[in-house]
Design a protein around this motif. Structure first.
Motif, PDB file in Angstrom:
ATOM      1  N   PRO A  68       0.685  -1.256  -0.048  1.00  0.00           N
ATOM      2  CA  PRO A  68       0.127   0.466   0.057  1.00  0.00           C
ATOM      3  C   PRO A  68       0.673   1.156  -0.094  1.00  0.00           C
ATOM      4  N   ASP A  69       0.067   2.451  -1.023  1.00  0.00           N
ATOM      5  CA  ASP A  69       1.169   3.763  -1.123  1.00  0.00           C
ATOM      6  C   ASP A  69       0.619   4.253   1.118  1.00  0.00           C
ATOM      7  N   LEU A  70      -0.101   3.809   1.418  1.00  0.00           N
ATOM      8  CA  LEU A  70      -0.791   4.618   2.748  1.00  0.00           C
ATOM      9  C   LEU A  70      -1.824   3.429   3.976  1.00  0.00           C
ATOM     10  N   VAL A  71      -1.692   3.874   5.138  1.00  0.00           N
ATOM     11  CA  VAL A  71      -2.542   2.832   5.643  1.00  0.00           C
ATOM     12  C   VAL A  71      -3.221   3.702   6.318  1.00  0.00           C
ATOM     13  N   VAL A  72      -4.490   3.348   6.941  1.00  0.00           N
ATOM     14  CA  VAL A  72      -5.302   4.618   7.582  1.00  0.00           C
ATOM     15  C   VAL A  72      -5.823   2.923   8.671  1.00  0.00           C
ATOM     16  N   HIS A  73      -5.850   3.770  10.445  1.00  0.00           N
ATOM     17  CA  HIS A  73      -6.844   3.505  10.645  1.00  0.00           C
ATOM     18  C   HIS A  73      -8.154   4.219  11.095  1.00  0.00           C
ATOM     19  N   GLN A  74      -9.499   4.080  10.871  1.00  0.00           N
ATOM     20  CA  GLN A  74     -10.465   4.036  10.972  1.00  0.00           C
ATOM     21  C   GLN A  74     -10.459   5.208  12.371  1.00  0.00           C
ATOM     22  N   SER A  75      -9.544   4.274  13.505  1.00  0.00           N
ATOM     23  CA  SER A  75     -10.286   4.069  15.104  1.00  0.00           C
ATOM     24  C   SER A  75      -8.918   5.251  15.002  1.00  0.00           C
ATOM     25  N   GLU A  76      -8.794   5.579  14.289  1.00  0.00           N
ATOM     26  CA  GLU A  76      -7.661   7.300  14.850  1.00  0.00           C
ATOM     27  C   GLU A  76      -8.983   8.645  13.822  1.00  0.00           C
ATOM     28  N   ARG A  77      -9.964   8.616  13.087  1.00  0.00           N
ATOM     29  CA  ARG A  77     -10.131   9.303  13.100  1.00  0.00           C
ATOM     30  C   ARG A  77     -11.971   9.739  13.529  1.00  0.00           C
ATOM     31  N   PHE A  78     -11.731   9.710  14.507  1.00  0.00           N
ATOM     32  CA  PHE A  78     -12.813   9.734  15.300  1.00  0.00           C
ATOM     33  C   PHE A  78     -14.111  11.012  15.304  1.00  0.00           C
ATOM     34  N   ALA A  79     -13.034  11.807  14.775  1.00  0.00           N
ATOM     35  CA  ALA A  79     -12.898  13.906  15.646  1.00  0.00           C
ATOM     36  C   ALA A  79     -13.473  14.412  13.803  1.00  0.00           C
ATOM     37  N   ARG A  80     -13.284  13.460  13.094  1.00  0.00           N
ATOM     38  CA  ARG A  80     -13.936  13.657  11.718  1.00  0.00           C
ATOM     39  C   ARG A  80     -15.589  13.168  10.890  1.00  0.00           C
ATOM     40  N   TYR A  81     -15.378  12.122  11.834  1.00  0.00           N
ATOM     41  CA  TYR A  81     -16.482  11.318  11.991  1.00  0.00           C
ATOM     42  C   TYR A  81     -17.776  12.139  12.359  1.00  0.00           C
ATOM     43  N   GLU A  82     -17.827  12.095  13.597  1.00  0.00           N
ATOM     44  CA  GLU A  82     -18.382  13.227  14.267  1.00  0.00           C
ATOM     45  C   GLU A  82     -19.033  14.588  14.041  1.00  0.00           C
ATOM     46  N   GLU A  83     -17.794  15.056  13.291  1.00  0.00           N
ATOM     47  CA  GLU A  83     -17.700  16.505  12.799  1.00  0.00           C
ATOM     48  C   GLU A  83     -18.663  16.486  11.678  1.00  0.00           C
ATOM     49  N   ALA A  84     -18.795  15.431  10.768  1.00  0.00           N
ATOM     50  CA  ALA A  84     -19.405  15.307   9.518  1.00  0.00           C
ATOM     51  C   ALA A  84     -21.015  14.779  10.012  1.00  0.00           C
ATOM     52  N   ALA A  85     -21.105  13.736  11.206  1.00  0.00           N
ATOM     53  CA  ALA A  85     -22.673  13.544  11.747  1.00  0.00           C
ATOM     54  C   ALA A  85     -22.983  15.065  12.142  1.00  0.00           C
ATOM     55  N   ALA A  86     -22.075  15.647  12.762  1.00  0.00           N
ATOM     56  CA  ALA A  86     -22.828  17.146  13.111  1.00  0.00           C
ATOM     57  C   ALA A  86     -23.146  17.812  12.219  1.00  0.00           C
ATOM     58  N   GLY A  87     -22.809  18.169  11.624  1.00  0.00           N
ATOM     59  CA  GLY A  87     -23.069  19.177  10.422  1.00  0.00           C
ATOM     60  C   GLY A  87     -24.652  18.374   9.443  1.00  0.00           C
ATOM     61  N   LEU A  88     -24.316  17.272   9.359  1.00  0.00           N
ATOM     62  CA  LEU A  88     -26.163  16.696   8.906  1.00  0.00           C
ATOM     63  C   LEU A  88     -26.852  16.401  10.242  1.00  0.00           C
ATOM     64  N   ARG A  89     -26.358  16.706  11.140  1.00  0.00           N
ATOM     65  CA  ARG A  89     -27.931  16.827  12.853  1.00  0.00           C
ATOM     66  C   ARG A  89     -28.290  18.472  12.510  1.00  0.00           C
ATOM     67  N   GLU A  90     -27.298  19.323  11.498  1.00  0.00           N
ATOM     68  CA  GLU A  90     -27.602  20.109  12.079  1.00  0.00           C
ATOM     69  C   GLU A  90     -28.427  20.728  10.507  1.00  0.00           C
ATOM     70  N   ARG A  91     -28.669  20.357   9.785  1.00  0.00           N
ATOM     71  CA  ARG A  91     -29.322  19.983   8.761  1.00  0.00           C
ATOM     72  C   ARG A  91     -30.837  19.845   8.550  1.00  0.00           C
ATOM     73  N   GLY A  92     -30.933  18.951   9.971  1.00  0.00           N
ATOM     74  CA  GLY A  92     -32.000  17.434   9.383  1.00  0.00           C
ATOM     75  C   GLY A  92     -31.592  16.735   8.938  1.00  0.00           C
ATOM     76  N   LEU A  93     -30.321  15.953   8.248  1.00  0.00           N
ATOM     77  CA  LEU A  93     -30.464  14.670   7.346  1.00  0.00           C
ATOM     78  C   LEU A  93     -30.050  13.482   8.910  1.00  0.00           C
ATOM     79  N   LEU A  94     -29.647  13.861   9.927  1.00  0.00           N
ATOM     80  CA  LEU A  94     -29.377  13.215  10.301  1.00  0.00           C
ATOM     81  C   LEU A  94     -30.090  13.025  11.641  1.00  0.00           C
ATOM     82  N   TYR A  95     -31.594  11.952  11.961  1.00  0.00           N
ATOM     83  CA  TYR A  95     -32.386  12.130  12.814  1.00  0.00           C
ATOM     84  C   TYR A  95     -32.402  11.110  14.014  1.00  0.00           C
ATOM     85  N   PRO A  96     -33.217  11.466  14.559  1.00  0.00           N
ATOM     86  CA  PRO A  96     -32.670  10.370  16.075  1.00  0.00           C
ATOM     87  C   PRO A  96     -34.255   9.949  15.816  1.00  0.00           C
TER      88      PRO A  96
END
Ligand code: GLU
Length: 457
Positions: A68-96
Motif C-alpha cells: 500500500p502507498d498509505l495505511v489508515v486506521h479509522q479508529s484514529e479518525r473519529f473526530a472527522r466522523y463526529e464533525e460530519a455527523a454534527a453537520g448532518l444533524r444541524e441540517r436535519g439530515l441525521l435524525y434520532p
C-alpha cells in the motif's frame, strides 16, 4: 485527479481468498492507471477489531505482492466522523430514532400486510421535542438515521428516486432510494456503523474509485446520496462478484479455512492465489500468471461475470503445481536455502525435482532422499534382490553425468535380460524408496555411489 483506490477490510480475522479478490481488483486497477492504493482498516467496532489482525492483514497483503502507498486506521479518525455527523444533524439530515428492534419488526409486518414496501416509515421524524425528552427520560437512547433524499417536500411521501452510476465492473446500474430505509449511521451506544466513516474517508482521502464486492450494491445508492449530502462528488464504483466455496457457502473471515495465512502455510504460492482470485469468475481463462505484471495484463474488470464464482481448492493446487514446475532456480534459491537445500548440487537438484512436487516445501523430502537415502528400505522379492545385486555390481564409477543412467541401465539390461518396468521399478525403489518421482537420469548424478552400494539389498 489521479486514480486512488482503497481496500477496506475490518480487522476482525485473517483475510481469505475472497478478500484477496477485492484487494487485487483494487491493486491491479490502480497499478494499470499508475495510481495509488490505500489500505484502510475499518476498525470503528472496537469490540471486534484487533491490532494483531490489522498487522497480519498487512503481512498477508505483502505476501500476495501488494504494497500500500498509505495505511489508515479509522479508529484514529473519529473526530472527522463526529464533525460530519454534527453537520448532518444541524441540517436535519441525521435524525434520532428510538424504536427497539421488536418495534421495527412489528411495523415491518404491518407494512407488508398493507402491501407497502417494508422500509422504515420515518415515524421518529414525527416526534416533537417533548416526546423525545420523554423517551430519553425513560432511559431510551437514540440511534441516528440519514434522511435519504427520496421525496419532494414531504418525507412521508417518498417517490421513486433513481440513482445511476456507470459501474467499472458491471456497467450501468440503477438503485431506487425509495426502496430502502433511511440507513442507521450511528448506533444507540454512539458507535458508528460502517457507512458514514467510509464515505467521510473516501472524501478525505480523495478516493476516485470504490471497488468492492457486489454485496455492497444497494449500499452504493445510499452512499452516493451521502457523498452529495456532505458536499462531495461521489467517486466511481465497481462491484465484483463474490467467490463462494465448493459447497456453495460464502467465505467468511471467521472460518479461516481459505485464509491467505492457511494457504501460505499449505505451501501455496502467492501468484497461484492471485491468479485464481483475479481470473476466476471472469471471461478470462484461469491459468497461472508468473508475476503481477503478467496478471495486470490479463486483468479486465469489465469481463467479470455477474454470478458468484465457485472456488475449488483443486484448481488452486493445479495452478500451484504449474508455478512450482516452471519456477527457475534463481527464484527458488533463497527459499530452498532456508529449507536447508543449498550448495553445489542445489541447482541441478531443483531442476530435477521441481516437475514432481506439489509445493516448494515438498523438495525437502527429495533432498533428504538424495543426500541421505530413502527413509526406509523397501522390501524386495528374492528375485528382485538378485537382480539388484547384479545391477549394483555394474554401477559405473563416479563422476556421473546425465548419460550415466542410460549407460548403466543398458549394461544392466544386457547382463540380466530384464527390460522395461521389470528393470526400472526395482532400481527406482532401491535408489529412492519410492515407485515414482523425478527422472532417474536427472537424479542419479546427485547421488553418492558409496551410499547406494551400502544400501544394496
Ligand atoms: N469494511 C467494509 C467491508 O469489508 C468495506 C466495504 C467497502 O469497500 O466500502 O465490507
Amino acid at each position: 485527479m489521479s486514480v486512488t483506490v482503497r481496500f477496506a477490510p475490518s480487522p476482525t480475522g485473517r483475510i481469505h481468498i475472497g478478500n484477496a479478490r477485492t484487494a487485487l481488483y483494487n491493486w491491479l486497477f490502480s497499478r494499470k492507471a499508475g495510481g495509488r492504493f490505500i489500505l484502510r482498516f475499518d476498525d470503528t467496532d472496537s469490540a471486534r477489531s484487533r491490532r494483531e489482525f490489522a498487522e497480519a492483514i498487512e503481512e498477508d497483503l505483502r505476501w500476495l505482492g501488494i504494497e500500500p502507498d498509505l495505511v489508515v486506521h479509522q479508529s484514529e479518525r473519529f473526530a472527522r466522523y463526529e464533525e460530519a455527523a454534527a453537520g448532518l444533524r444541524e441540517r436535519g439530515l441525521l435524525y434520532p430514532c428510538y424504536e427497539t428492534a421488536q418495534e421495527l419488526e412489528r411495523r415491518r409486518k404491518v407494512r407488508l400486510s398493507r402491501r407497502l414496501p417494508p422500509v422504515y416509515g420515518r415515524e421518529a421524524l414525527k416526534l416533537d421535542d417533548r416526546e423525545r425528552a420523554q423517551l430519553e427520560a425513560e432511559g431510551r437512547k437514540p440511534h441516528w438515521r440519514f434522511l435519504l433524499p427520496n421525496f419532494d417536500d414531504d418525507p412521508f411521501s417518498p417517490r421513486r428516486t433513481e440513482i445511476h452510476w456507470e459501474d467499472v465492473v458491471r456497467g450501468p446500474q440503477t438503485v431506487d432510494l425509495a426502496s430502502m430505509s433511511d440507513p442507521v449511521l450511528i448506533r444507540e451506544d454512539g458507535t458508528f456503523l460502517y457507512t458514514l466513516p467510509s464515505v467521510v474517508d473516501d472524501i478525505a482521502l480523495g478516493i476516485t474509485h470504490v471497488i468492492r464486492g457486489d454485496d455492497h450494491i444497494t449500499n452504493t445508492g445510499a452512499q452516493i446520496a451521502l457523498f452529495e449530502a456532505l458536499g462531495a462528488q461521489a467517486p466511481a464504483f465497481g462491484h465484483h462478484n463474490l467467490l463462494i466455496a465448493a459447497d456453495g457457502e460464502g467465505l467468511s473471515k471467521r472460518t479461516g479455512a481459505l485464509s491467505l495465512a492457511g494457504l501460505r502455510e499449505a505451501g501455496i504460492e502467492p501468484m497461484a492465489v492471485a491468479s485464481l482470485a483475479v481470473l476466476l469468475g471472469t471471461a478470462q481463462a484461469v491459468s497461472a500468471c508468473e508475476d503481477m505484471d503478467a496478471l495486470a495484463g490479463r486483468f479486465d474488470p469489465a469481463s467479470t461475470s455477474r454470478s458468484p464464482a465457485r472456488f475449488d481448492v483443486d484448481e488452486l493446487k493445479a495452478l500451484n503445481r504449474s508455478i512450482v514446475h516452471a519456477m527457475p532456480f534463481e527464484k527458488a534459491a533463497a527459499r530452498l536455502a532456508a529449507l536447508g537445500i543449498a550448495g553445489p548440487r542445489a541447482e541441478s537438484f531443483w531442476n530435477a525435482v521441481r516437475g514432481n512436487i506439489e509445493t516448494l516445501a515438498d523438495a525437502v523430502e527429495w533432498w533428504r532422499i538424495v543426500t541421505e537415502g530413502p527413509p526406509e528400505t523397501a522390501t524386495f522379492s528374492q528375485e528382485d534382490r538378485a537382480f539388484l545385486r547384479a545391477a549394483f555390481a555394474l554401477l559405473p564409477e563416479q563422476p556421473w553425468n546425465h548419460q550415466t543412467w542410460h549407460e548403466w541401465t543398458r549394461a544392466v539390461k544386457a547382463q540380466t535380460g530384464r527390460g522395461g518396468r521389470a528393470l526400472f521399478k526395482p532400481l527406482r525403489l532401491a535408489l529412492t524408496g519410492r515407485d515414482s518421482g523425478p527422472e532417474l537420469a536427472d537424479l542419479l548424478p546427485l547421488l553418492d555411489r558409496e551410499k547406494i552400494l551400502a544400501r544394496q539389498p
